[in-house]
Design an enzyme around this catalytic site. Sequence first.
Site, PDB file in Angstrom:
ATOM      1  N   ALA A  18     -43.218  15.194  63.028  1.00 58.46           N
ATOM      2  CA  ALA A  18     -43.635  16.005  61.884  1.00 58.46           C
ATOM      3  C   ALA A  18     -42.841  17.303  61.838  1.00 58.46           C
ATOM      4  O   ALA A  18     -42.352  17.723  60.774  1.00 58.46           O
ATOM      5  CB  ALA A  18     -45.130  16.292  61.960  1.00 58.46           C
ATOM      6  N   ARG A  21     -38.668  16.341  61.445  1.00 56.57           N
ATOM      7  CA  ARG A  21     -38.110  15.581  60.332  1.00 56.57           C
ATOM      8  C   ARG A  21     -38.998  15.560  59.077  1.00 56.57           C
ATOM      9  O   ARG A  21     -38.508  15.816  57.981  1.00 56.57           O
ATOM     10  CB  ARG A  21     -37.840  14.129  60.782  1.00 56.57           C
ATOM     11  N   SER A  39     -54.993  20.476  63.892  1.00 55.88           N
ATOM     12  CA  SER A  39     -54.517  19.989  65.175  1.00 55.88           C
ATOM     13  C   SER A  39     -55.645  20.109  66.182  1.00 55.88           C
ATOM     14  O   SER A  39     -56.642  20.806  65.938  1.00 55.88           O
ATOM     15  CB  SER A  39     -53.304  20.812  65.639  1.00 55.88           C
ATOM     16  N   ARG A  40     -55.502  19.424  67.332  1.00 56.15           N
ATOM     17  CA  ARG A  40     -56.466  19.634  68.414  1.00 56.15           C
ATOM     18  C   ARG A  40     -56.434  21.079  68.890  1.00 56.15           C
ATOM     19  O   ARG A  40     -57.430  21.598  69.381  1.00 56.15           O
ATOM     20  CB  ARG A  40     -56.155  18.691  69.576  1.00 56.15           C
ATOM     21  N   TYR A  60     -59.966  18.087  62.242  1.00 63.58           N
ATOM     22  CA  TYR A  60     -59.534  17.067  61.287  1.00 63.58           C
ATOM     23  C   TYR A  60     -60.578  16.839  60.195  1.00 63.58           C
ATOM     24  O   TYR A  60     -60.238  16.651  59.018  1.00 63.58           O
ATOM     25  CB  TYR A  60     -59.251  15.749  62.011  1.00 63.58           C
ATOM     26  N   LEU A  76     -50.636  11.438  64.146  1.00 65.64           N
ATOM     27  CA  LEU A  76     -51.352  11.382  65.416  1.00 65.64           C
ATOM     28  C   LEU A  76     -50.803  10.245  66.277  1.00 65.64           C
ATOM     29  O   LEU A  76     -50.064   9.385  65.770  1.00 65.64           O
ATOM     30  CB  LEU A  76     -52.842  11.151  65.149  1.00 65.64           C
ATOM     31  N   HIS A  81     -54.581   6.214  64.691  1.00 68.18           N
ATOM     32  CA  HIS A  81     -54.266   6.070  63.274  1.00 68.18           C
ATOM     33  C   HIS A  81     -55.408   5.442  62.475  1.00 68.18           C
ATOM     34  O   HIS A  81     -55.825   5.972  61.442  1.00 68.18           O
ATOM     35  CB  HIS A  81     -53.012   5.206  63.084  1.00 68.18           C
ATOM     36  N   LYS A  99     -45.543   5.499  61.457  1.00 70.78           N
ATOM     37  CA  LYS A  99     -45.445   4.105  61.871  1.00 70.78           C
ATOM     38  C   LYS A  99     -45.880   3.977  63.328  1.00 70.78           C
ATOM     39  O   LYS A  99     -45.726   4.939  64.110  1.00 70.78           O
ATOM     40  CB  LYS A  99     -44.027   3.570  61.642  1.00 70.78           C
ATOM     41  N   ASP A 179     -43.545   1.344  69.217  1.00 73.48           N
ATOM     42  CA  ASP A 179     -42.766   2.542  68.916  1.00 73.48           C
ATOM     43  C   ASP A 179     -41.346   2.218  68.471  1.00 73.48           C
ATOM     44  O   ASP A 179     -40.906   2.674  67.418  1.00 73.48           O
ATOM     45  CB  ASP A 179     -42.718   3.459  70.132  1.00 73.48           C
TER      46      ASP A 179
END
Length: 336
Positions: A18, A21, A39-40, A60, A76, A81, A99, A179
């Site tokens: 995030a 990019r 965010s946490r 969140y 996340l 997700h 993704k 990944d």
Amino acid sequence: MKNERSVRLGILGCSDIARRRTLPAALKLPELTVTAVASRSQDNARAFAAEFGGEAVAGYEALLESPDVDAVYVSLPTGLHHDWIVRALHAGKHVLAEKPLTARYPDTVTAVDLANSRGLTLMENLTFTQHSLHDAVRKLLAEGDIGELRSMTSEFGFPPLSPDNVRYRADLAGGSLLDAGVYPLAATSMFLGPDLDVVGATLRMGTEAEVDVAGDVLLCAPDGRTAHVSFGFEHAYRCAYTLWGSEGRIVVDRAFTPPPDFVPRVRLERAEGVREIVLPADDQFAGTLAAFARAVNGGGSATHGAEVVARARLVSQVRSRARLLGDGRSGGAGGR
């Protein structure tokens, strides 16, 4: 200046992708405005908000309840997700998720069905599919520059990561298949079609982490064309695919993660010689975000559901059919 139809975007999770990019690309687009970040860590949220705009939100759930958010970007760990995609859709928010969309095929189907039933946009941030490079490759194929396509190979791998990297966390759906493997698998679907079958596969388990760190897959299309894909976290860097036809080959390097200023080159190999085709640079993250904004504003499909579901089915098939290789803990064959 942001226009009146700018989509107000909330950020769920301050991930590295995030920061590097996605959000720099968002700042280029009048179609999007970052209005909230969660965010946490509240410190992380404040830092992101200072850099990319919006308000740092405490949690969140609070972001999903905000009337100033039209859509959310879920950045996340993969294992989180599905839960937050579903919560966002139930809150009436459009969703762009990193993704893979979810870690499990049934969860992907559920999420896509929910988005469709609520008339909301749901997109997977698999950005390479939006790069104009691949349209140029499709044109070469369509014009018969390598004759009839017979087979394909594709690879995406890179050296080992820091031991504390989230990709090594089994409880957060880490591992190289989810990944790195999704890239060459998706590329194969782009050129051989979505109805691929896994003929054989291996997944190599890590010695220090309870996740797969490398894999290979042999695929077959209904018409008999084949593909071999390789991926992992134990490799010299490679990010490429090759299309092999009856009259030549198309070779594409830096296929999946080119930076926005990278000038792509496609190598066309035929019996009479080799030709290098230089293409314009393109920002695939900006292209994906622009497509998402168009869909939210009614200028695109509600989801890319069929493609996403087909990719999730293929990943699930790899997982279920793979022979596991490792140090003995996984029950797989082989060793290191």
